[in-house]
Write an enzyme that holds these catalytic residues in place. Structure first.
Site, short mmCIF file in Angstrom:
data_model
loop_
_atom_site.label_atom_id
_atom_site.label_comp_id
_atom_site.label_asym_id
_atom_site.label_seq_id
_atom_site.Cartn_x
_atom_site.Cartn_y
_atom_site.Cartn_z
N GLU A 93 0.82 -1.21 0.11
CA GLU A 93 0.01 -0.05 0.00
C GLU A 93 0.95 1.01 -0.27
OE1 GLU A 93 -1.38 1.91 3.40
OE2 GLU A 93 -1.01 0.01 4.73
N LYS A 98 -5.28 11.27 1.07
CA LYS A 98 -5.32 9.67 1.38
C LYS A 98 -6.62 9.19 0.86
CE LYS A 98 -6.50 7.33 5.76
NZ LYS A 98 -6.72 7.56 6.93
N VAL A 105 -5.32 0.50 2.77
CA VAL A 105 -5.61 -0.99 2.83
C VAL A 105 -6.91 -1.20 2.02
CG1 VAL A 105 -6.30 -3.18 4.10
CG2 VAL A 105 -4.21 -1.57 5.03
N ASP A 115 -17.13 5.73 13.47
CA ASP A 115 -15.92 5.70 12.93
C ASP A 115 -15.27 4.39 12.67
OD1 ASP A 115 -13.48 6.29 11.45
OD2 ASP A 115 -12.73 7.79 13.05
N SER A 142 -13.14 1.77 9.96
CA SER A 142 -12.36 1.92 8.67
C SER A 142 -13.14 0.98 7.83
CB SER A 142 -10.89 1.18 9.14
OG SER A 142 -10.28 1.32 7.81
N ALA A 143 -12.98 1.68 6.31
CA ALA A 143 -13.55 0.83 5.23
C ALA A 143 -12.69 -0.33 5.13
CB ALA A 143 -13.64 1.93 4.23
N ASP A 144 -11.40 -0.56 5.70
CA ASP A 144 -10.77 -1.48 5.40
C ASP A 144 -11.54 -2.70 5.60
OD1 ASP A 144 -8.45 0.00 4.91
OD2 ASP A 144 -7.57 -0.29 6.74
N LYS A 175 -3.46 -1.77 15.81
CA LYS A 175 -2.80 -1.06 16.76
C LYS A 175 -3.87 -0.49 17.89
CE LYS A 175 0.54 2.00 15.01
NZ LYS A 175 0.73 2.43 13.47
N1 PSU Z 1 -2.72 1.59 10.61
C1 PSU Z 1 -1.42 1.47 10.78
N2 PSU Z 1 -0.51 2.22 9.94
C2 PSU Z 1 -1.05 3.00 8.97
C3 PSU Z 1 -2.55 2.87 8.56
C4 PSU Z 1 -3.25 2.12 9.71
O1 PSU Z 1 -0.56 1.08 11.87
O2 PSU Z 1 -0.21 3.49 8.10
C5 PSU Z 1 -3.31 3.18 7.47
C6 PSU Z 1 -3.44 2.12 6.35
O3 PSU Z 1 -3.39 2.52 4.87
C7 PSU Z 1 -4.84 1.86 6.73
C8 PSU Z 1 -5.44 3.31 6.97
O4 PSU Z 1 -5.58 1.29 5.49
O5 PSU Z 1 -4.45 3.85 7.89
C9 PSU Z 1 -6.66 3.50 7.70
O6 PSU Z 1 -7.33 4.57 7.49
P1 PSU Z 1 -8.76 4.75 8.35
O7 PSU Z 1 -8.70 4.60 9.73
O8 PSU Z 1 -8.84 6.33 7.94
O9 PSU Z 1 -9.62 3.94 7.45
MN MN Z 2 -12.29 6.65 9.74
#
Ligand code: PSU
Ligand code: MN
Length: 307
Positions: A26, A87, A107, A139, A141-143, A160
């Site tokens: 990524e 992003k 991701v 909130d 994540s879309a992951d 994390k």
């Molecule tokens: N967690 C980490 N390091 C990162 C990310 C997540 O420890 O760099 C990044 C990854 O690209 C993950 C994104 O897909 O943050 C998730 O962001 P959000 O919470 O906005 O979906």
């Molecule tokens: Mn988010």
């Protein structure tokens, strides 16, 4: 597929056409997850580790509206240094393509583009999940939703503890996403080999993990992603109780500064690096290297099962 929408680096296209192992990487981690120059060094080194373990690396990003699968050294440098790189999660892909903009893929978006190119294995540091307080902020994540619908195996070091790990695991269960820990009975929490939560399922090593990829997609015809949690090597780990204070401090300043939405994760990552005086960055680099090697080994074993 229109060639101006997706561009696959020749080395990646050749490997895919020959049924050879390929590992997606990524780019949000480059543009928004680590400071320069460690971000570009990490991206370069991780590609070398994938090669050393027998697979072809394909770092993914949207550059001037083109979904790029495999990047040149100049393109990696650009993502690591340029200001204003968006992003990009899945919902951002159409806007970036339509407006010819540049985005570093999370991701979720990396999985989507990898799947379009026919790549099944992907290495990263940590995946997104359910944020603490999601019951009121929504909130998540879309992951996680991407893992539910896109057939790519994502090798991470777990989640994390800036996130709510227990509820992230609950969400993945609901979404039907297979979650497996490599070589441990504990679910890892990125910097730490443990999280206080058990591994939903355990497998040991690349051959066993590849067999599960094969079972998911080729034997059962499922179309989900797979979340493979690969604990940080013991020598590199920061025990959960040592990192906890820095994570709590980061979450406090998040509230104080009123940061929301897509800025939350990059903000928290940056604060933890600052708080630990860079120690967390050293651990982060170590676990990404480890995940790249494991992902490449899984891709090699999976290619054997298909061949
Ligand atoms: N967690 C980490 N390091 C990162 C990310 C997540 O420890 O760099 C990044 C990854 O690209 C993950 C994104 O897909 O943050 C998730 O962001 P959000 O919470 O906005 O979906
Ligand atoms: Mn988010």
């Amino acid at each position: 597929m229109n060639t101006t929408t997706i561009s696959v680096l020749p080395a990646v296209a050749e490997a895919l056409a020959a049924g050879q192992p390929v590992v997606a990487l990524e780019s949000t981690i480059i543009s928004h997850g680590m400071p320069y120059p460690q971000n570009v060094e990490m991206a370069t080194e991780v590609e070398a580790i994938v090669r050393a373990n027998g697979a072809t690396p394909a770092t993914i990003a949207v550059l001037d509206g083109v979904c790029c699968v495999g990047l040149s050294p100049e393109q990696l440098e650009r993502l690591g240094t340029e200001q204003g790189v968006f992003k990009a999660t899945t919902r951002d892909l159409p806007w970036l393509v339509a407006t010819r903009r540049t985005g570093a893929t999370t991701v979720a978006a990396t999985m989507r583009v990898a799947a379009l190119a026919g790549i099944r294995v992907f290495a990263t540091g940590g995946i997104g999940g359910v944020h603490r307080g999601a019951a009121t902020t929504f909130d998540v994540s879309a992951d996680l939703t991407e893992l539910a619908v896109t057939p790519v195996a994502v090798v991470s070091a777990g989640i994390k503890s800036i996130l709510d790990i227990r509820h992230t695991l609950e969400r993945m269960e609901t979404l039907g996403v297979p979650v497996v820990v490599n070589g441990s009975d504990d679910f890892p929490s990125f910097y730490s080999r443990t999280s206080g939560l058990p591994a939903p399922r355990r497998l040991d090593g690349p051959a066993e993990l590849a067999a599960m990829l094969h079972a998911t997609w080729n034997q059962l015809g499922m179309a989900t992603g797979i979340s493979i949690a690969n604990p940080i090597p013991a020598a590199d780990e920061i025990p959960a109780d040592e990192i906890a204070a820095f994570i709590d401090e980061a979450l406090r300043s998040l509230d104080e500064q009123g940061i929301t939405g897509q800025d939350v994760t990059p903000f928290l990552l940056k604060r933890v690096v600052e708080g630990t005086g860079g120690r967390s960055l050293v651990a982060n680099l170590a676990l990404v290297r480890n995940n790249a090697a494991t992902a490449a080994q899984i891709a090699v074993e999976y290619a054997k099962l298909l061949g």
